[in-house]
Write an enzyme that holds these catalytic residues in place. Sequence first.
Site, PDB file in Angstrom:
ATOM      1  N   GLY A  26     -24.942 -12.249 -25.739  1.00  0.00           N
ATOM      2  CA  GLY A  26     -25.097 -10.861 -26.031  1.00  0.00           C
ATOM      3  C   GLY A  26     -24.119 -10.449 -27.021  1.00  0.00           C
ATOM      4  O   GLY A  26     -24.071 -10.995 -27.844  1.00  0.00           O
ATOM      5  N   GLU A  84     -21.476  -6.437 -14.270  1.00  0.00           N
ATOM      6  CA  GLU A  84     -22.152  -6.082 -13.023  1.00  0.00           C
ATOM      7  C   GLU A  84     -22.819  -7.412 -12.479  1.00  0.00           C
ATOM      8  O   GLU A  84     -23.273  -7.473 -11.528  1.00  0.00           O
ATOM      9  CB  GLU A  84     -22.940  -4.812 -12.981  1.00  0.00           C
ATOM     10  CG  GLU A  84     -24.201  -4.801 -14.023  1.00  0.00           C
ATOM     11  CD  GLU A  84     -23.781  -4.399 -15.373  1.00  0.00           C
ATOM     12  OE1 GLU A  84     -22.728  -4.404 -15.716  1.00  0.00           O
ATOM     13  OE2 GLU A  84     -24.686  -3.997 -16.183  1.00  0.00           O
ATOM     14  N   HIS A 108     -13.038  -8.995 -19.989  1.00  0.00           N
ATOM     15  CA  HIS A 108     -12.632  -7.604 -19.195  1.00  0.00           C
ATOM     16  C   HIS A 108     -12.141  -7.822 -17.822  1.00  0.00           C
ATOM     17  O   HIS A 108     -12.719  -9.018 -17.235  1.00  0.00           O
ATOM     18  CB  HIS A 108     -13.863  -6.869 -19.280  1.00  0.00           C
ATOM     19  CG  HIS A 108     -13.688  -5.313 -18.470  1.00  0.00           C
ATOM     20  ND1 HIS A 108     -12.595  -4.792 -18.566  1.00  0.00           N
ATOM     21  CD2 HIS A 108     -14.613  -4.616 -17.813  1.00  0.00           C
ATOM     22  CE1 HIS A 108     -12.801  -3.582 -17.888  1.00  0.00           C
ATOM     23  NE2 HIS A 108     -13.854  -3.557 -17.453  1.00  0.00           N
ATOM     24  N   GLU A 195     -12.464   5.322 -20.563  1.00  0.00           N
ATOM     25  CA  GLU A 195     -14.141   5.715 -20.714  1.00  0.00           C
ATOM     26  C   GLU A 195     -14.546   6.932 -19.783  1.00  0.00           C
ATOM     27  O   GLU A 195     -15.341   7.592 -20.151  1.00  0.00           O
ATOM     28  CB  GLU A 195     -14.879   4.283 -20.557  1.00  0.00           C
ATOM     29  CG  GLU A 195     -14.991   3.679 -19.214  1.00  0.00           C
ATOM     30  CD  GLU A 195     -15.381   2.176 -19.123  1.00  0.00           C
ATOM     31  OE1 GLU A 195     -15.406   1.690 -20.066  1.00  0.00           O
ATOM     32  OE2 GLU A 195     -15.653   1.773 -18.034  1.00  0.00           O
ATOM     33  N   SER A 252      -7.603  23.009 -41.842  1.00  0.00           N
ATOM     34  CA  SER A 252      -7.084  24.118 -42.385  1.00  0.00           C
ATOM     35  C   SER A 252      -5.925  24.857 -41.636  1.00  0.00           C
ATOM     36  O   SER A 252      -5.834  24.272 -40.072  1.00  0.00           O
ATOM     37  CB  SER A 252      -8.455  25.305 -42.347  1.00  0.00           C
ATOM     38  OG  SER A 252      -8.496  26.065 -41.078  1.00  0.00           O
TER      39      SER A 252
HETATM   40  P1  NAD Z   1     -24.332  -8.324 -22.925  1.00  0.00           P
HETATM   41  O1  NAD Z   1     -24.891  -7.272 -22.267  1.00  0.00           O
HETATM   42  O2  NAD Z   1     -24.380  -8.017 -24.233  1.00  0.00           O
HETATM   43  O3  NAD Z   1     -24.757  -9.650 -22.247  1.00  0.00           O
HETATM   44  C1  NAD Z   1     -26.024 -10.176 -22.589  1.00  0.00           C
HETATM   45  C2  NAD Z   1     -26.188 -11.636 -22.207  1.00  0.00           C
HETATM   46  O4  NAD Z   1     -25.970 -11.767 -20.718  1.00  0.00           O
HETATM   47  C3  NAD Z   1     -27.397 -12.215 -22.455  1.00  0.00           C
HETATM   48  O5  NAD Z   1     -27.102 -13.332 -23.144  1.00  0.00           O
HETATM   49  C4  NAD Z   1     -28.101 -12.307 -21.243  1.00  0.00           C
HETATM   50  O6  NAD Z   1     -29.157 -13.164 -21.218  1.00  0.00           O
HETATM   51  C5  NAD Z   1     -27.046 -12.552 -20.279  1.00  0.00           C
HETATM   52  N1  NAD Z   1     -27.354 -12.117 -19.066  1.00  0.00           N
HETATM   53  C6  NAD Z   1     -27.665 -11.023 -18.660  1.00  0.00           C
HETATM   54  N2  NAD Z   1     -27.795 -10.877 -17.285  1.00  0.00           N
HETATM   55  C7  NAD Z   1     -27.800 -12.038 -16.869  1.00  0.00           C
HETATM   56  C8  NAD Z   1     -28.053 -12.914 -15.459  1.00  0.00           C
HETATM   57  N3  NAD Z   1     -28.258 -12.102 -14.391  1.00  0.00           N
HETATM   58  N4  NAD Z   1     -28.024 -14.080 -15.555  1.00  0.00           N
HETATM   59  C9  NAD Z   1     -27.418 -14.963 -16.558  1.00  0.00           C
HETATM   60  N5  NAD Z   1     -27.461 -14.265 -17.730  1.00  0.00           N
HETATM   61  C10 NAD Z   1     -27.783 -12.962 -17.885  1.00  0.00           C
HETATM   62  O7  NAD Z   1     -22.572  -8.369 -22.257  1.00  0.00           O
HETATM   63  P2  NAD Z   1     -21.539  -7.801 -23.416  1.00  0.00           P
HETATM   64  O8  NAD Z   1     -21.528  -6.268 -23.454  1.00  0.00           O
HETATM   65  O9  NAD Z   1     -21.313  -8.680 -24.310  1.00  0.00           O
HETATM   66  O10 NAD Z   1     -20.302  -7.880 -22.155  1.00  0.00           O
HETATM   67  C11 NAD Z   1     -19.592  -9.336 -22.011  1.00  0.00           C
HETATM   68  C12 NAD Z   1     -18.403  -8.922 -21.300  1.00  0.00           C
HETATM   69  O11 NAD Z   1     -17.511  -8.749 -22.344  1.00  0.00           O
HETATM   70  C13 NAD Z   1     -18.146  -8.347 -20.370  1.00  0.00           C
HETATM   71  O12 NAD Z   1     -17.000  -8.414 -19.544  1.00  0.00           O
HETATM   72  C14 NAD Z   1     -17.846  -6.664 -21.182  1.00  0.00           C
HETATM   73  O13 NAD Z   1     -16.930  -5.835 -20.388  1.00  0.00           O
HETATM   74  C15 NAD Z   1     -16.913  -7.533 -22.100  1.00  0.00           C
HETATM   75  N6  NAD Z   1     -16.788  -6.516 -23.571  1.00  0.00           N
HETATM   76  C16 NAD Z   1     -17.584  -6.191 -24.001  1.00  0.00           C
HETATM   77  C17 NAD Z   1     -17.530  -5.511 -25.306  1.00  0.00           C
HETATM   78  C18 NAD Z   1     -18.672  -5.237 -26.060  1.00  0.00           C
HETATM   79  O14 NAD Z   1     -18.526  -5.124 -27.343  1.00  0.00           O
HETATM   80  N7  NAD Z   1     -19.803  -4.986 -25.539  1.00  0.00           N
HETATM   81  C19 NAD Z   1     -16.341  -5.208 -25.976  1.00  0.00           C
HETATM   82  C20 NAD Z   1     -15.038  -5.708 -25.078  1.00  0.00           C
HETATM   83  C21 NAD Z   1     -15.187  -6.522 -23.909  1.00  0.00           C
HETATM   84 MG    MG Z   2     -12.131   0.026 -23.336  1.00  0.00          MG
END
Ligand code: NAD
Ligand code: MG
Length: 326
Positions: A26, A84, A108, A195, A252
Amino acid sequence: MAKIYYNKDADLKVLKGKRIAVVGYGIQGRAQSLNLRDSGVDIVLGLNLKDETWRRAEADKMKIMSIADAVKSSDIVMMLIPDEVQKDVYDKHVAPNLRKGMVLDFAHGFNIHFKRIVPPKDMDVIMVAPKGPGALVRETFLAGIGVPALIAVHQDHSGKAKQCALAIAKGLMATSRGVIETTFEEETETDLFGEQVDLCGGASELIKKSFGVLVDAGYQPEIAYFEVLHELKLIIDLVQKGGIEGMWDGVSNTAEYGGRTRGPIIIDAHVEEKMKKTLKDIQSGKFAKEWVAERDAGMPTLNRLRKEGAKSRIEVVGKNIRKMFD
Ligand code: NAD
Ligand code: MG
């Protein structure tokens, strides 16, 4: 002052001969996988859902396996699926395939810090958290500049956990900008606090309530929208660039006098007390427990709040105003 690690402090050779399984493709998964692959690291994806991220991975010519097979064939596992769902996926597909001496990496700290995931003792558990959304992690890599990151070590079975985290950070290009060491506890608690109190929760309520006050007083909603929502970004850009004092230099004298004298009246000691209470609920695990229960119940509260939010006055006006900037 925190120590900051740079390129000279990290060695990509630590990852040589090792394979990384990236679970999830993702927002972070794609950016981190592409950066690491371009840095010469052997990457395989662990994907179980045939969703659009799977198709994206195919288009990017990534090696794709089931999560179980990806974990089995790797030395390092990066958990880059939504926080989650991590526990369920970990319990079912990751944990049964872990071997002694492996490394488990997170972006995270939530699941480790709140003990939703408790990895075996005979492996390293680390965090590499780029301080930016996935798109920026990739763009800045391609531009050759990178984004800063946080690293943390929760478990150091090998004695080399930190070097591994730094090597991953280097592969992502974060060490070009600077990497700060934190703990899972600090990263998780400050992230949730930020957040809830400031970035998402506090800022959105500040906007909504100030919008409501203006509109209730008879001002045009469009004008109120510009003032309390649209312009916030311009001010925050100044804050990000030059800090609070830099921002005062950029507005200002009237804005500065009014802001410096009225700000503390609005965000007063009552608000500060509530911030402290919010932090306590984070530290005690009360918030985490509530959020996990909410998610397990199918997110009834979140769904209701989303519906209400979409119908709110500021959204109705906002739709029209935002069209002016398309
Ligand atoms: P995301 O929502 O983009 O992840 C999507 C991916 O997870 C997809 O490939 C999907 O197929 C897979 N997925 C979803 N549910 C699933 C399931 N039940 N079984 C198997 N695969 C599943 O996630 P993200 O936002 O990239 O977050 C990933 C981690 O990175 C988290 O721990 C988040 O806190 C951390 N994080 C994210 C960001 C950000 O830019 N979004 C920034 C810093 C840290
Ligand atoms: Mg943060």
